[in-house]
Scaffold this motif. Sequence first.
Motif, PDB file in Angstrom:
ATOM      1  N   ASP A 356       9.944  20.737-109.436  1.00  0.00           N
ATOM      2  CA  ASP A 356       8.553  20.313-109.238  1.00  0.00           C
ATOM      3  C   ASP A 356       7.901  21.013-108.051  1.00  0.00           C
ATOM      4  O   ASP A 356       6.761  20.747-107.717  1.00  0.00           O
ATOM      5  CB  ASP A 356       8.501  18.792-108.940  1.00  0.00           C
ATOM      6  CG  ASP A 356       9.270  17.993-109.960  1.00  0.00           C
ATOM      7  OD1 ASP A 356       9.366  18.464-111.100  1.00  0.00           O
ATOM      8  OD2 ASP A 356       9.778  16.910-109.593  1.00  0.00           O
ATOM      9  N   MET A 357       8.663  21.876-107.369  1.00  0.00           N
ATOM     10  CA  MET A 357       8.174  22.345-106.070  1.00  0.00           C
ATOM     11  C   MET A 357       7.810  23.815-105.997  1.00  0.00           C
ATOM     12  O   MET A 357       7.270  24.255-104.990  1.00  0.00           O
ATOM     13  CB  MET A 357       9.246  22.085-105.007  1.00  0.00           C
ATOM     14  CG  MET A 357       9.490  20.627-104.765  1.00  0.00           C
ATOM     15  SD  MET A 357      10.910  20.384-103.703  1.00  0.00           S
ATOM     16  CE  MET A 357      10.409  21.220-102.230  1.00  0.00           C
ATOM     17  N   ARG A 358       8.169  24.588-106.985  1.00  0.00           N
ATOM     18  CA  ARG A 358       7.928  26.029-106.886  1.00  0.00           C
ATOM     19  C   ARG A 358       7.106  26.507-108.073  1.00  0.00           C
ATOM     20  O   ARG A 358       7.293  26.029-109.196  1.00  0.00           O
ATOM     21  CB  ARG A 358       9.264  26.800-106.841  1.00  0.00           C
ATOM     22  CG  ARG A 358      10.164  26.436-105.648  1.00  0.00           C
ATOM     23  CD  ARG A 358       9.605  26.966-104.337  1.00  0.00           C
ATOM     24  NE  ARG A 358      10.428  26.590-103.198  1.00  0.00           N
ATOM     25  CZ  ARG A 358      10.054  25.698-102.273  1.00  0.00           C
ATOM     26  NH1 ARG A 358       8.899  25.095-102.350  1.00  0.00           N
ATOM     27  NH2 ARG A 358      10.835  25.437-101.249  1.00  0.00           N
ATOM     28  N   VAL A 359       6.224  27.470-107.809  1.00  0.00           N
ATOM     29  CA  VAL A 359       5.369  28.020-108.865  1.00  0.00           C
ATOM     30  C   VAL A 359       6.076  29.215-109.503  1.00  0.00           C
ATOM     31  O   VAL A 359       6.064  29.399-110.707  1.00  0.00           O
ATOM     32  CB  VAL A 359       4.022  28.482-108.242  1.00  0.00           C
ATOM     33  CG1 VAL A 359       3.154  29.186-109.266  1.00  0.00           C
ATOM     34  CG2 VAL A 359       3.287  27.305-107.621  1.00  0.00           C
ATOM     35  N   LEU A 360       6.705  30.037-108.664  1.00  0.00           N
ATOM     36  CA  LEU A 360       7.324  31.274-109.154  1.00  0.00           C
ATOM     37  C   LEU A 360       8.780  31.038-109.538  1.00  0.00           C
ATOM     38  O   LEU A 360       9.391  30.041-109.139  1.00  0.00           O
ATOM     39  CB  LEU A 360       7.261  32.351-108.056  1.00  0.00           C
ATOM     40  CG  LEU A 360       5.877  32.640-107.463  1.00  0.00           C
ATOM     41  CD1 LEU A 360       5.982  33.636-106.314  1.00  0.00           C
ATOM     42  CD2 LEU A 360       4.925  33.178-108.532  1.00  0.00           C
ATOM     43  N   GLU A 361       9.322  32.006-110.244  1.00  0.00           N
ATOM     44  CA  GLU A 361      10.737  31.999-110.632  1.00  0.00           C
ATOM     45  C   GLU A 361      11.559  32.432-109.411  1.00  0.00           C
ATOM     46  O   GLU A 361      11.207  33.415-108.756  1.00  0.00           O
ATOM     47  CB  GLU A 361      10.865  33.055-111.751  1.00  0.00           C
ATOM     48  CG  GLU A 361      12.070  33.037-112.619  1.00  0.00           C
ATOM     49  CD  GLU A 361      12.244  31.771-113.442  1.00  0.00           C
ATOM     50  OE1 GLU A 361      13.392  31.436-113.603  1.00  0.00           O
ATOM     51  OE2 GLU A 361      11.245  31.164-113.909  1.00  0.00           O
ATOM     52  N   HIS A 362      12.618  31.686-109.062  1.00  0.00           N
ATOM     53  CA  HIS A 362      13.437  32.098-107.915  1.00  0.00           C
ATOM     54  C   HIS A 362      14.887  32.222-108.329  1.00  0.00           C
ATOM     55  O   HIS A 362      15.608  31.239-108.425  1.00  0.00           O
ATOM     56  CB  HIS A 362      13.297  31.104-106.760  1.00  0.00           C
ATOM     57  CG  HIS A 362      11.973  31.205-106.095  1.00  0.00           C
ATOM     58  ND1 HIS A 362      11.656  32.221-105.220  1.00  0.00           N
ATOM     59  CD2 HIS A 362      10.860  30.454-106.209  1.00  0.00           C
ATOM     60  CE1 HIS A 362      10.408  32.084-104.818  1.00  0.00           C
ATOM     61  NE2 HIS A 362       9.894  31.021-105.410  1.00  0.00           N
TER      62      HIS A 362
END
Length: 400
Positions: A356-362
């Motif tokens: 729920d916390m990141r927009v991009l792929e990590h």
Amino acid sequence: MKKNPQTELIHAPRKAPQFISTVQPPLFRASTIIFEDTNALFNRHWTDDYDYSYGTHGTPTTFTLADNIAQIEGGDYCLLAPSGLSAINLVNSCFLAHEDEVWVADNIYGPNMEHLRNLETRYGISVKVYNPLKVDSFQPTNKAKLIWLEAAGSVTLEFPDLVNLVKKAQAHNILTALDNTWGAGLAFNAFDFSDQHLSVDLTVHALTKYPSGGGDILMGSVVTVDKNLHHQLFRMHAIQGISISGDDAAQVQRSLASMRVRYEHQSQSTLKLLGWLKRQKEFVQVLHPADESSAGHHYWKEICHMGQSAGLVSVIFKPDYTLSAIRKFCDALQLFKLGFSWGGPVSLVMLYNLKDMRVLEHTHLQQGLLVRFCIGLEHPDDLIQDIENALKQLNTPQRE
Ligand SMILES: Cc1ncc(COP(=O)(O)O)c(C=O)c1O
């Protein structure tokens, strides 16, 4: 002429001496500041300069603290705000206008992102997200005005490629604002942070953390070395009525003397926990910039060359562990208290779902639920024991 007791009470004859030496500076509490005469009233410069005019514009107590925060961070000018988030808001509202573009690291302090999204909806500001480890993901257009940096990033603690991000922003004439809460002005100097004497334009610091040090006061600051930027902020600060209480300022001022010692101590304790956490089978990943396997470790090494880091370490549990298992773990901790924030005497724990916390792929982050530990001033051996006891609650992993 003898006055009535009620008037005597208000206009007490005893005045504080002009010169009295104390360990801590005197505390001024003020909404009203009394002018000596009408000359003083008409000649004040409250929108342009440090001046005593009204409580919201500052008192010797708040200006003393502001000077000290600027000095700790290696800057020249500082404004104080009632929380770290309010200091962030001061920067955003001062430097962003309709149709501007702002760049934000994907691991920025969450409420900053939320605040910017709100500006996007209401004022047509375009919010762009970049990967702090990949400078190429920062592709400003000619509308870009501001980039937010954070070192290390919130919760997942990646250390960004600060040198190249700042260089690129400067090449495009974009203001650089660093959330400096993690480094606190102690892990590195944001106004002179590489062999190439690079500097950000502005730092924001949640003084709520290490400068307060007590887990009991909210405050924030904006520091710069640029007089012109400072004056723009100064005016916005004044017209928005952003102010802090004298009592809070005096409390933070009192804690500053021990801040470096606390920071170093918490940094060392955290390294001890890091070594132990890495050996535990329950975690698929342990996140801390001083750890060689953590993303951005080499940037941390380059910039924080004294080896310092804040007292934060995150772990990702193996995906077998369900949310209810992790909740059980958190509830079983005795010394680590469940709560937000860090930099105080009491160790804290918080659980997060990265999805729920990141927009991009990590790709560098493993799957699993994340728990962040904030290391306080307890003995590290007791903290390790506390985690070890709580981990026993997890000895039968089960899928949901
Ligand atoms: C990195 C960072 N920046 C800013 C803030 C905001 O500070 P405050 O809680 O004083 O609003 C926090 C608070 O947790 C933080 O962690």
